[in-house]
Design an enzyme around this catalytic site. Structure first.
Site, PDB file in Angstrom:
ATOM      1  N   ASN A 120       0.854  -1.194   0.000  1.00 56.37           N
ATOM      2  CA  ASN A 120       0.000   0.000   0.000  1.00 56.37           C
ATOM      3  C   ASN A 120       0.893   1.249   0.000  1.00 56.37           C
ATOM      4  O   ASN A 120       1.689   1.448   0.922  1.00 56.37           O
ATOM      5  CB  ASN A 120      -0.905  -0.032   1.242  1.00 56.37           C
ATOM      6  CG  ASN A 120      -1.878   1.124   1.276  1.00 56.37           C
ATOM      7  OD1 ASN A 120      -1.490   2.270   1.040  1.00 56.37           O
ATOM      8  ND2 ASN A 120      -3.123   0.846   1.583  1.00 56.37           N
ATOM      9  N   GLU A 166      -8.612   0.583  -3.205  1.00 52.32           N
ATOM     10  CA  GLU A 166      -9.554   0.636  -2.084  1.00 52.32           C
ATOM     11  C   GLU A 166     -10.459   1.841  -2.295  1.00 52.32           C
ATOM     12  O   GLU A 166      -9.963   2.934  -2.593  1.00 52.32           O
ATOM     13  CB  GLU A 166      -8.809   0.831  -0.765  1.00 52.32           C
ATOM     14  CG  GLU A 166      -7.937  -0.333  -0.380  1.00 52.32           C
ATOM     15  CD  GLU A 166      -7.137  -0.024   0.874  1.00 52.32           C
ATOM     16  OE1 GLU A 166      -7.296   1.072   1.450  1.00 52.32           O
ATOM     17  OE2 GLU A 166      -6.340  -0.869   1.272  1.00 52.32           O
ATOM     18  N   THR A 225      -7.206   6.732   9.821  1.00 55.65           N
ATOM     19  CA  THR A 225      -7.052   5.617   8.891  1.00 55.65           C
ATOM     20  C   THR A 225      -8.351   4.817   8.944  1.00 55.65           C
ATOM     21  O   THR A 225      -9.252   5.153   9.718  1.00 55.65           O
ATOM     22  CB  THR A 225      -5.826   4.757   9.274  1.00 55.65           C
ATOM     23  OG1 THR A 225      -5.700   3.681   8.344  1.00 55.65           O
ATOM     24  CG2 THR A 225      -5.933   4.182  10.681  1.00 55.65           C
ATOM     25  N   THR A 226      -8.467   3.768   8.118  1.00 54.12           N
ATOM     26  CA  THR A 226      -9.705   2.983   8.102  1.00 54.12           C
ATOM     27  C   THR A 226      -9.853   2.257   9.439  1.00 54.12           C
ATOM     28  O   THR A 226      -9.117   1.321   9.722  1.00 54.12           O
ATOM     29  CB  THR A 226      -9.660   1.982   6.924  1.00 54.12           C
ATOM     30  OG1 THR A 226      -9.164   2.655   5.779  1.00 54.12           O
ATOM     31  CG2 THR A 226     -11.029   1.434   6.634  1.00 54.12           C
ATOM     32  N   GLY A 241       1.022  -1.340   4.342  1.00 55.65           N
ATOM     33  CA  GLY A 241       1.493  -0.043   3.897  1.00 55.65           C
ATOM     34  C   GLY A 241       2.351   0.688   4.904  1.00 55.65           C
ATOM     35  O   GLY A 241       3.547   0.896   4.705  1.00 55.65           O
TER      36      GLY A 241
HETATM   37  N1  PXP Z   1      -6.054  -2.957   3.952  1.00 53.89           N
HETATM   38  C1  PXP Z   1      -6.982  -1.975   3.948  1.00 53.89           C
HETATM   39  C2  PXP Z   1      -8.358  -2.311   3.470  1.00 53.89           C
HETATM   40  C3  PXP Z   1      -6.656  -0.668   4.371  1.00 53.89           C
HETATM   41  O1  PXP Z   1      -7.610   0.286   4.362  1.00 53.89           O
HETATM   42  C4  PXP Z   1      -5.329  -0.395   4.758  1.00 53.89           C
HETATM   43  C5  PXP Z   1      -4.949   0.996   5.156  1.00 53.89           C
HETATM   44  O2  PXP Z   1      -5.135   1.871   4.102  1.00 53.89           O
HETATM   45  C6  PXP Z   1      -4.399  -1.439   4.722  1.00 53.89           C
HETATM   46  C7  PXP Z   1      -4.787  -2.708   4.341  1.00 53.89           C
HETATM   47  C8  PXP Z   1      -2.957  -1.216   5.089  1.00 53.89           C
HETATM   48  O3  PXP Z   1      -2.853  -0.877   6.431  1.00 53.89           O
HETATM   49  P1  PXP Z   1      -1.443  -0.389   6.991  1.00 53.89           P
HETATM   50  O4  PXP Z   1      -1.112   0.890   6.298  1.00 53.89           O
HETATM   51  O5  PXP Z   1      -1.692  -0.236   8.455  1.00 53.89           O
HETATM   52  O6  PXP Z   1      -0.455  -1.471   6.675  1.00 53.89           O
END
Ligand code: PXP
Length: 240
Positions: free
Chosen positions: A7, A70, A100-101, A213
């Protein structure tokens, strides 16, 4: 084999902090690809706080591995998704004020809205993944939508302290994973995964995709920092 979706949102977050052209998330995606990423993930948020429309269009042209977009179940971004045709869309909840989500989609409470978003994307030929909490009711409702994948929100697991809390969160992820696999749906996971906590999630039976990410971008900043300083020092001392 287990696949890594990198990500790149927070490369764009850094760029947007200055509203400049660097660092470019498209360049970062190509480097991720060279390093073995199986996919590139980006989130086109309604408020465009990081990824911009221009990024998505360039990513679609440049990325050779799987491009996973996404987006929220909102008509403006769904329309962009249908026109851009990424390799996969992951439907996520979105609140303007969140950092964040924060949780999975509420498919139980918003069945019609999510189902019509899934249909719109699938009618455009795009495979759909739903981002859900490890909650049986949500997974059961998600499984009625004929989606290609469900991505489990690993945030509670990732934030829990090592010990009983983490074990409990991992056990919930395992139960939810089995429910997804039993429904014949591809199993993905992500959110908050890092270099210390990824192993147990990666080991869940039939896990096929992890989207990561923040931890990767954070590490890139630190492992690249000394080199960046050395290169600036050298640039300063260059004879003009
Ligand atoms: N999966 C989804 C659906 C997300 O919304 C996010 C964050 O944007 C991630 C994975 C990745 O999360 P992180 O940045 O904490 O690794």
């Amino acid at each position: 084999m287990l696949e890594l979706g990198v990500n790149i949102d927070h490369v764009a977050t850094l760029r947007q902090a200055r509203r400049t052209y660097e660092p470019d998330p498209v360049t970062a995606s190509l480097l991720a690809e060279l390093a073995g990423a199986d996919g590139i993930t980006c989130h086109l948020r309604e408020d465009r706080r990081h990824i911009q429309d221009r990024d998505l269009h360039l990513l679609k042209q440049m990325v050779q591995v799987k491009l996973n977009l996404e987006c929220a179940c909102e008509s403006e971004v769904l329309e962009i998704a249908c026109q851009t045709k990424p390799d996969q869309v992951t439907l996520v909840p979105e609140k303007r004020e969140e950092v964040t989500t924060e949780g999975g989609l509420d498919v139980v409470g918003q069945w019609e809205k999510v189902a019509s978003s899934v249909k719109k994307l699938q009618d455009a030929g795009i495979p759909v993944s739903l981002f859900l909490d490890p909650d049986s009711a949500q997974i059961e409702a998600g499984a009625t939508m004929n989606v290609e994948a469900i991505e489990l929100h690993t945030g509670v697991y990732a934030l829990s302290k090592i010990g009983p809390d983490r074990e409990k969160a991992l056990a919930q992820l395992k139960v939810a994973s089995a429910e997804i696999v039993d429904a014949g749906i591809r199993l993905h996971a992500g959110h908050g995964l890092n270099y210390q906590n990824v192993q147990a999630v990666a080991a869940i039976d039939q896990m096929v995709e992890l989207n990561i990410g923040h931890a990767i971008v954070s590490r890139a900043v630190l492992v690249g920092f000394e080199r960046a300083v050395r290169e600036m020092k050298a640039a300063m001392l260059q004879k003009s």
